[in-house]
Design an enzyme around this catalytic site. Structure first.
Site, PDB file in Angstrom:
ATOM      1  N   HIS A 115       0.851  -1.195   0.000  1.00 13.07           N
ATOM      2  CA  HIS A 115       0.000   0.000   0.000  1.00 13.07           C
ATOM      3  C   HIS A 115       0.884   1.242   0.000  1.00 13.07           C
ATOM      4  CE1 HIS A 115      -4.050  -1.667   1.619  1.00 13.07           C
ATOM      5  NE2 HIS A 115      -3.438  -2.572   0.865  1.00 13.07           N
TER       6      HIS A 115
ATOM      7  N   GLU B  75       0.844   3.882   1.843  1.00 11.72           N
ATOM      8  CA  GLU B  75       1.258   4.324   3.177  1.00 11.72           C
ATOM      9  C   GLU B  75       2.402   3.478   3.727  1.00 11.72           C
ATOM     10  OE1 GLU B  75      -3.361   4.672   3.208  1.00 11.72           O
ATOM     11  OE2 GLU B  75      -1.829   3.536   2.126  1.00 11.72           O
TER      12      GLU B  75
ATOM     13  N   CYS C 196      -6.780   2.307   5.243  1.00 14.10           N
ATOM     14  CA  CYS C 196      -7.431   1.037   5.577  1.00 14.10           C
ATOM     15  C   CYS C 196      -6.998   0.613   6.981  1.00 14.10           C
ATOM     16  CB  CYS C 196      -7.042  -0.023   4.550  1.00 14.10           C
ATOM     17  SG  CYS C 196      -5.329  -0.592   4.717  1.00 14.10           S
TER      18      CYS C 196
ATOM     19  N   CYS D  99      -3.091   0.094   7.233  1.00 15.10           N
ATOM     20  CA  CYS D  99      -2.324   1.336   7.144  1.00 15.10           C
ATOM     21  C   CYS D  99      -2.589   2.239   8.348  1.00 15.10           C
ATOM     22  CB  CYS D  99      -2.636   2.042   5.836  1.00 15.10           C
ATOM     23  SG  CYS D  99      -2.036   1.092   4.406  1.00 15.10           S
TER      24      CYS D  99
END
Length: 161
Positions: free
Chosen positions: A62, A64, A92, A95
């Site tokens: 991801h 992040e 999410c 993260c």
């Protein structure tokens, strides 16, 4: 939670940088999510990332997580105290947990995520009072631009399928 009414020039500047990262994801055929992490005192970007789940074949890729790894290396510490994270989509659960664990001071995100948002849309892990760290939240900066890019991406994906 702070909203778009109190936009700071620096927040707009750094969200534009996060949008550049999201465009890289888009161009790579990934869901267009981008992130930058800024050392607040200096205004220096210490970490950048964009979604690479399909490219790297891992759930962990991801935007992040990539930006946190790079920022930790640049700062020489896993603690990112004194930093602000800018993300084009609400984080999410994974993260949001990483943001809390990294001790990031502030999270600024563009668009909400009604399906997985953990900064207030579904749940708010960033401000969970039982955790040892809470994160200040600002949202809505470049929200329309972020949503438009994500909608365009999924529209094109459906047309290709």
């Amino acid at each position: 939670m702070e909203s778009i009414e109190t936009v700071k020039a620096e927040d707009l500047k750094f969200m534009k940088e996060a949008m550049k990262q999201a465009k890289k994801a888009y161009e790579a055929g990934e869901v267009p999510i981008g992130c930058v992490i800024v050392e607040t005192a200096t205004g220096k970007i210490v970490g950048r990332g964009y979604n690479r789940r399909n490219t790297d074949k891992t759930t962990l890729a991801h935007a992040e997580i990539t930006a946190i790894k790079k920022a930790s290396k640049a700062m020489g510490d896993w603690r990112l105290e004194g930093c602000t994270i800018y993300i084009t989509l609400e984080p999410c659960p994974m993260c949001a947990g990483a943001i809390v664990q990294a001790r990031v001071d502030r999270c600024v995100y563009a668009a909400p995520s009604d399906k997985a948002g953990c900064a207030g849309s579904v749940v708010n892990l960033l401000n969970e009072p039982s955790f040892n760290h809470q994160v200040e939240i600002t949202h809505g900066i470049l929200e329309e631009e972020s949503q438009a890019m994500i909608k365009k991406f999924f529209k094109e994906l459906r047309e290709r399928s």
